[in-house]
Each structure stands twice: as structure tokens, then as C-alpha cells.
Write a protein that holds these residues in place. Structure first.
Motif, short mmCIF file in Angstrom:
data_model
loop_
_atom_site.label_atom_id
_atom_site.label_comp_id
_atom_site.label_asym_id
_atom_site.label_seq_id
_atom_site.Cartn_x
_atom_site.Cartn_y
_atom_site.Cartn_z
N ILE A 280 0.85 -1.20 0.00
CA ILE A 280 0.00 0.00 0.00
C ILE A 280 0.89 1.26 0.00
CG2 ILE A 280 -1.72 1.32 1.28
CD1 ILE A 280 -2.87 -1.30 2.36
N ILE B 97 1.54 3.98 2.22
CA ILE B 97 0.85 5.25 2.48
C ILE B 97 1.80 6.46 2.45
CG2 ILE B 97 -0.16 6.52 4.47
CD1 ILE B 97 -2.03 4.90 2.57
N ASP B 98 3.00 6.27 2.95
CA ASP B 98 3.92 7.41 2.98
C ASP B 98 4.21 7.92 1.58
OD1 ASP B 98 4.03 7.39 5.70
OD2 ASP B 98 5.82 6.10 5.81
N MET B 99 4.37 6.98 0.65
CA MET B 99 4.63 7.36 -0.73
C MET B 99 3.44 8.12 -1.32
SD MET B 99 4.24 6.30 -4.21
CE MET B 99 3.88 4.56 -4.30
N ILE B 100 2.22 7.60 -1.07
CA ILE B 100 1.03 8.25 -1.63
C ILE B 100 0.84 9.64 -1.00
CG2 ILE B 100 -1.45 8.02 -2.09
CD1 ILE B 100 -1.19 5.00 -1.70
N ALA B 101 1.10 9.72 0.30
CA ALA B 101 0.98 11.01 0.98
C ALA B 101 2.01 12.00 0.45
CB ALA B 101 1.13 10.82 2.49
N LEU C 47 -4.01 8.20 5.25
CA LEU C 47 -3.68 9.04 4.10
C LEU C 47 -4.42 10.37 4.17
CD1 LEU C 47 -2.33 9.37 1.33
CD2 LEU C 47 -4.26 8.14 0.33
N ALA D 163 -2.20 13.61 4.20
CA ALA D 163 -2.11 14.42 2.99
C ALA D 163 -3.32 15.33 2.81
CB ALA D 163 -1.97 13.51 1.77
N THR E 159 0.94 -0.21 -7.50
CA THR E 159 0.35 -1.43 -6.92
C THR E 159 -1.16 -1.27 -6.77
OG1 THR E 159 0.54 -0.70 -4.64
CG2 THR E 159 2.45 -1.85 -5.56
N ALA F 299 -2.92 -2.56 -4.45
CA ALA F 299 -3.21 -2.32 -3.03
C ALA F 299 -3.14 -0.82 -2.74
CB ALA F 299 -2.23 -3.09 -2.15
N GLY F 300 -2.15 -0.16 -3.32
CA GLY F 300 -2.04 1.29 -3.15
C GLY F 300 -3.21 2.02 -3.80
#
Lengths: 473, 473
Positions: free
Chosen positions: A385, A387-391, B23, B27, B239, B241-242
Motif C-alpha cells: 500500500i 501510504i507514505d509514498m502516496i501522501a 492518508l 495528505a 500497486t 493495493a495502493g
């Protein structure tokens, strides 16, 4: 999981089972082979003329000996397969007398077509096993064609192959040849190196050829698919529930015979029963009724704790057009989601089994690849998942140049071989090829690159010598 | 039931949920509409500039108010539909700027094309609801085209229709017109007569148009699908999942806003997020990754006890060929088996949403009919099995002329409209038509037989007058 496809309850499957047993008790089943009748008699089954009447206890006793799962060894050990449980094997089309070519013309199939299919299977990313009689070679004498086909199956492809259940002698030839390939017949007696298709003759009969083949295969340790192909409304009842009871009676009888011949014989519960088309009176294999039966067949096999065979890329279309794509995709996805273990006819079939098509073979391979990707579970870990990357990318950001995209795109995404994903301009510039035409161009490239797999030259010589001696016998 | 498609565990879905909440906390999500920001602020949400940071408690509170199921009323009450639970509705393609015709040429869509789709939907055996912007009419001024489309949607088809979420004003026009059709705006305030599609702007944004539309729709009692369309590897993580965590954050925010505007507002959890094609960098909707996401989306919606939207007859092909058939069939079967409730794009889409095709529409309708038949449970009663009848026909007998076959064949078997089930000779004599050509010939027959559904002449006049007054405003 939640699924709109019908799940049969244990009570419903028991009802089907009980109906089959009642049917066998009332009507019996015709066994057109002297040795098979003797085997039933010797084991205390009620036999009247050619009719056998298996009882619940006799069938249950046989079913208790069926293995849940077994392996089939390939001459290239890396390509051995497992049949049963969650595992599945994809096999090519089977038994077609004709080829439909890229122009839509239908012609008699030849031995060179059989060889071409062996080459395609050897180089296939998605087909796990070589088949049997992908096409029926019309240019060879019927009495010995099985020798040529078995030779090609072994030499041109190093995946496990299907046996030749054309007759007792056909089976024995296959066993001899497998024995040569594995260094002695004794080497394969307890080790499956092939699987063969034994069909009932609906309603409620088995032919002499099929019974003789079944007995010899089982006697030599080779697995059988015992299958029924009822045309609902013609060779079986019009209701699918009736078809299920009838096919189950036939399949259970074949499986029982196998266990009488050799306890613990590896067998597969099979059906491709489908509907009659009401306009033509012919069998329809693109029919949604077949996809229903695919699911019920897999469920009944699990009910009996044994592997199943059904489905494939099935269509009534006579060309690899939109109909062929849609029908084959529906059947194949149902087959794999439904848990079928042995998927005959995965690639190549057109026209309700009447023909194979090379272009359709490649098209179906792509569907196989897509369905494999669909059912591959994804990882739902914190890392996946991320999250840190998506954030960090945040609102309105982009992922295209992110290192993780570069790193994972090839493993995360299915890369199609044939499917067009360009825009209309690019498609037009490339000649507006439809998928059957794309398949045609890929076909010649693939065959040009084919290399015959290595085999011990002594074995190859002995196999050829066996075939020649049998032809001259 | 046993299914090779991945079933997410409750723990896995909780992990996705928790990731989405984390998230949103880290963010935030950009809300490009002043009123929407005010609503969030007024309800105690943390807002920084245009960013909103919903908390677990705030989202859970909103989710607890979402109805599990709701009805959408048609002006012909026999055609009203139910969204949620085991029920599903099939809707046509949406938002295509082009038509790809039978020759493969691509041209700008026109208002007459929109009208033709309304007529096809009115006469469809398989499509349950009229759509919105099946095609974008390039020959009409963009500012007022929604008025013409809404008028056609109401007049040419008596099934429930989709609303016009082009802007606040577009929504208000749709509400006014529905009010005219139902005899007063007050009549529809608590009665859904349309459903509209509200898309997020991934990653983590909502546009002013979509937010304004959502607020007005909900305020007037009309259901919204809140959906995300992430291109994995471009507008979202590589991904799946992401993607699931990201799209869930977006969808939950939209649904939360809807519940803040009006408690208990009927909403649908939607996603058609898919993969980027690595060769072209474009969105692929034929990709198996989309079919995976279809299943996960339906599972997440059930996790939250609300209806889902995903899937359809989705393809990247630019012609109704074998690729279009295969991709559309795979996606549609996954959608319906997976339990999706609202199936936008069931019929007509080509080229990753860029175009609609009339021939593809008819081909997809056939697939819809087949899938409906596949998932229709069969009766496994003693009567349906009918052992006495099977025993009476006996070994080697035939069922073709049995009275039961005559009696039941039409109800037991699916009768295709387009699919070829003849042999090669008959197919050749009939001109070797491929399914896209069969569809072409059926299309003109069907449109020739179309009859505009009855409507009160006073209502028709008032609707036309409204459209005219708004165009001249």
C-alpha cells in the motif's frame, strides 16, 4: 466468497448423487465390453446382459479410493504438472477434424497441422500440457495415425502429454512409447506421465473402445478423465438438473470401474454437457448453459473430493471474431474461477469442436494469460500500500516518473501479446488490424523461432523404430 | 463459494480502510468548491486552505447513514429498478466523444447518435436504465447540450435515466425537467428518479463541477455514484493495493460530503481504476488489473454495507472484433459474478472509453443476456431432475421428441440474438457474416421497429418549453 454464480448446497449435491444412484438402480448402464462386464461381475455387481446396476455401497467404496490430487510428470521435469486441489492445467483443443484458416475456409486437418500445434504448445507461455488429437489428421490411415500423433507429442514438445484412448491397442502403443521415453515400462507403472480422456456414450452407455482404453490405462498407472458430454434435450434431459443426475451416474460408473481395475487409480471427474441449439438441433458449446454446468461440475467433483475437468475456450463461432472472443472468454473465466483442475480445449477451438484455428489458438492464449492475471492474488501489506509514498506524492501529484512505478510496473501489470491498446490514429497507421489478423502475423514469427526440444538420440531412434514396426505389423 | 478470484479478508479490508484514513490525515484531500469547504468546516472537519482532513470518527459517522439499497423510479413504473444487495442494473456506455462506425472509421458523435442510443436502450431486453452522455454530441453548443440530452433521455425511453452532473446548473436543469415529468419538483425530493456519476480527480482532489453537482443532487434527493478512476502508475500508485487505499480515501470523502448535505442520501461506492499500458502510457480498460479491481471494489462496498458501481463491457479494442468480445466478456462476467450493483458501460464502449459503436452495443447486449443466464440459479428439485423420465428413456434412448423437451426448451435454454450456431456450410451460404456484421444488420431492423413511448402531451410540451427557455436565457 460472495458470488452471483449459483453455489450448490450440500443437500442439493446429495440430491443429485441420490438421483444418480436411483437411476443406476432403475435403468442400469450399458457396458459394451466383455472384460469390463467380467470385472463388475467378479466384484459382485448386479449384471443383466450388458447392463450393470451399481449400488450406493459399491460406488461409495470405489469413491473412497480416488486420490484428491496427483502429478503428471513431463519428460522435462521442470514442466511437470499437478492436477487437483487449487492447481489447474490448461490444455489445447481436442478432436477437431478440420482447420478453419485465416480466410474462413474450412479444410480437412493434416498431420502437419498436428505438428504445428505441438510446436505452439511447446512454446506457449500459458498452455501447461500437450494435448491429444488437437486435430484429426485426415491424410494418415486411421488405424495407425495414433502412432504418428504420439511420436509428435513426445518429440516436438517437452511438456506432459495426453494419451491415445482410441482403442485398447491405441492405449498399449502409447504405454510402450512412454515406456521407451522413460527408460522402461516399469518406470511409469506407478508414475503418471500422461492423462487420457474417456467419454461415456450418453445416455447411460460406454463404448467398447472407451472401456478397453480405460482398463488398459488404469492397469498401467495412467490417469483417466471420465467425462460425459450430454446434449440437453437430445442425448439427455432438457433440464440442467436432469443432465447433472444423468452425467453423474455415467461418470461415477466409469470411475468405479477404474477403482475396480486398480485401487487408488488417479481419475478426474469431467463434463462438458451443454444445450442443444433449438434452431439447428446441434450442440451449442458457446451456450451459457455450458458455463453453468462448468461450475456445477467443479462443485460436484469437490463434493466427491476429486479433481475436475470441464470448460475451456469454447465457442460456436466459425471464425475468431467477436463471438469467438466473447464466448471463449466467458467459458474460460467461469472454468478457472469455478475451480476446474483440468482445462481441455483452452485454446484453438471453433465451431462447436468441429475445427481448430491457429489464429484462435493465439487469441485464446491471450485470454488464458489475462484470466491467470485476474485470479492472481495481490499483496495487501503495508509495503504494497505504501501510504507514505502516496501522501508524499499528495493531491494532484503524479506517479509516472516515481521510482516505484519504474521498479514494479513490469511485475504488477499484465503485458498483452496481441491486444491493441493504441489510439485510433496509431491503429489506422498500423493498418487497422483486428486481433485475428494480429494473431496471424504473430503466428509465423513464433513458428519461425521454434526449436525442437532436446531428447536422447537413442530414445528418439527407438521411438521411431517402434512406430515403424507397428506400422509394418 | 469456492472461487479462484481473490476474496479479501475482513482484516485486509480493514487494512485498506485504515490506510485510507491515515492518508486523509497525512495528505488531506483538495476540495475545489467554496460551499463544500463551508459544509466541511461547519461540521467540524479540519480544513486548511482547500485541503480537508476527515477523521475516522467523522467518516464512520457518515458511513453509518448510507442506505444499503434504494430504488430508482422510472416514468414507466414497470421499469423502476433497485440498486443494492443482490440486485443489479445494467447501464450503457458513458461519455464517449466519438462514434466508431461499421467500417472502423472514427467520427465526432452527434445528437442524432445520442438519440439512437436512447432508442436502443428503450428497446433493449438487457439494459435496465437509460444512461447519460452515451456520446458527447459534438454538433451542439457545450453550454446547453445537457438540456437536449436530458430531453431525449426522458422522451425517447421510459426506463429510469441518469442525471446530468456537468455543473451545478446542469444538475438543477435536470431536477427541473424531472420535476416537470413527475408533476412537480416536490414529488421527487424524497424519491430517486435518476442517478448521477460524480468522479474524483485523482490523486486526492475533487473538481468544482463535481462537488457542486454532488451537493445539488443530494439536496434534491437524487442518488450519486461517487467514483474514482485512477490510472495505476500515473494518477495513482503502481500497486493495486495502493490504488485501493487511494481510491477508497477519495470515495469515502465524497460519500461523507453527501451525508453532511443530507443524512441518508443514497450513494454508490464506485471505481473503475485500472492500469496504465506500459507501451503507450494510456489507460487500459481491457486490462486484467481492472477486472481484479472490479472484484475488490464490490467487496469494499459490501464491507461498508453500501451499493457498488464498477465494470461493464470494457475494452481497448477499436473495433468490435475478437479482442472487444474477449475483453468485454471478461470484464462483464467479473462484474456480475463479483456482485456489482450498478454496471455502467455495459454496452457499446470501444477504445478505452473514446468511442461508442452501435454494433458493439448489440454485441455487448448479447453478452449481458448470456451472463444473466449463467448466474440464474437452476431448480434442483425432484421434479426438475425427474429420474423416472430418465430411467424410462433409458440407455441409448433419445430426448429430442420427448414432450418434456418441447415443453421446457424455450424456458431452459438461452436463445441468442446474434450468435452463429450453424455449421460451416450454412455459415458460408449466409455470407460468412462475423458477429459485428450480424449486429449491423440487426441494428437497422431494430431501429425501424422503434416506437416512441407514450407520454402526457402536456408534459412533453412543458419539457420542450423549459429547454427552449433555458437556451434563450
Amino acid at each position: 466468497m460472495y458470488d452471483r454464480m449459483q453455489e450448490l448446497s450440500s443437500a442439493q449435491m446429495t440430491k443429485v448423487h441420490d438421483a444418480s444412484m436411483e437411476l443406476l438402480g432403475k435403468a442400469g448402464i450399458v457396458i459394451n465390453d466383455t472384460e469390463a462386464l467380467e470385472i463388475f461381475k467378479k466384484n459382485g455387481f448386479k449384471v443383466e446382459g450388458k447392463k450393470v446396476f451399481p449400488t450406493e455401497t459399491q460406488v461409495r467404496d470405489a469413491l473412497s479410493k480416488v486420490p484428491e490430487k496427483f502429478a503428471i510428470e513431463a519428460r522435462n521435469p521442470e514442466k511437470s504438472v499437478s492436477v487437483g486441489g487449487d492447481d489447474f492445467v490448461l490444455l489445447p483443443g481436442y478432436g477437431a477434424p478440420y482447420i478453419i484458416d485465416a480466410s474462413g475456409d474450412q479444410r480437412e486437418a493434416r498431420m502437419e497441422d498436428y505438428d504445428t500445434f505441438c510446436k505452439l504448445i511447446h512454446t506457449s507461455k500459458h498452455i501447461d500440457m500437450n494435448g491429444w488429437m488437437m486435430v484429426e489428421p485426415g491424410d494418415l490411415p486411421a488405424a495407425t495415425a495414433h502412432l504418428d500423433m504420439t511420436l509428435s507429442s513426445i518429440l516436438l514438445c517437452d511438456k506432459p502429454f495426453m494419451g491415445s484412448p482410441v482403442s485398447r491397442q491405441g492405449v498399449l502403443d502409447g504405454i510402450e512409447m512412454a515406456g521407451i521415453a522413460w527408460g522402461g515400462k516399469d518406470k511409469i507403472m506407478d508414475k503418471p506421465v500422461s492423462i487420457s480422456l474417456i467419454n461415456s456414450l450418453s445416455p447411460l452407455q460406454f463404448s467398447e473402445e472407451m472401456l478397453g482404453s480405460l482398463i488398459e490405462l488404469v492397469r498401467h498407472g495412467q490417469p483417466c478423465i471420465v467425462a460425459s458430454l450430454i446434449m440437453a434435450g437430445a442425448s439427455g434431459p432438457v433440464t440442467l438438473a436432469g443432465v447433472m443426475a444423468l452425467q453423474n451416474a455415467e461418470i461415477l460408473t466409469g470411475i468405479t470401474l477404474a477403482q475396480l481395475v486398480r485401487e487408488g487409480a488417479p481419475v478426474v471427474y469431467g463434463s462438458t454437457s451443454s444445450a442443444m441449439d433449438m434452431k439447428t438441433g446441434g450442440l451449442s458449446i458457446g451456450a451459457p448453459e455450458l458455463s453453468k454446468n462448468i461450475n456445477y461440475t467443479a462443485q460436484m467433483a469437490r463434493f466427491y473430493n476429486m479433481p475436475s475437468r470441464s470448460g475451456g475456450g469454447l465457442t460456436d463461432a466459425l471464425y475468431p471474431d467477436g463471438q469467438a472472443g466473447a464466448e471463449s472468454a466467458l467459458a474460460l473465466l467461469n472454468t478457472l474461477r469455478g475451480g476446474v483442475n483440468c482445462v481441455l480445449h483452452s485454446c484453438g477451438i471453433l465451431g462447436s469442436y468441429i475445427a481448430m484455428s491457429f489464429e484462435k489458438f493465439l487469441m485464446d492464449e491471450e485470454i488464458c494469460g489475462m484470466v491467470r492475471q485476474m485470479i492472481k492474488p495481490i499483496d495487501i501489506s503495508d509495503e504494497a500500500i505504501d501510504i507514505d509514498m502516496i501522501a508524499e506524492v499528495g493531491p494532484g501529484g503524479q506517479y509516472l516518473t516515481h521510482p516505484k512505478t519504474f521498479k514494479l510496473c513490469r511485475s504488477e501489470f499484465y503485458m498483452p501479446d496481441l491486444m491493441v491498446r493504441t489510439n485510433h490514429d496509431a491503429w489506422t497507421k498500423a493498418g487497422r488490424l483486428k486481433i485475428d489478423e494480429v494473431a496471424g502475423s504473430k503466428l509465423s514469427q513464433r513458428l519461425a523461432k521454434y526449436e525442437k526440444p532436446d531428447i536422447d538420440p537413442g530414445i528418439e531412434k527407438d521411438l521411431a523404430a517402434y512406430v515403424n514396426s507397428r506400422k509394418n505389423a
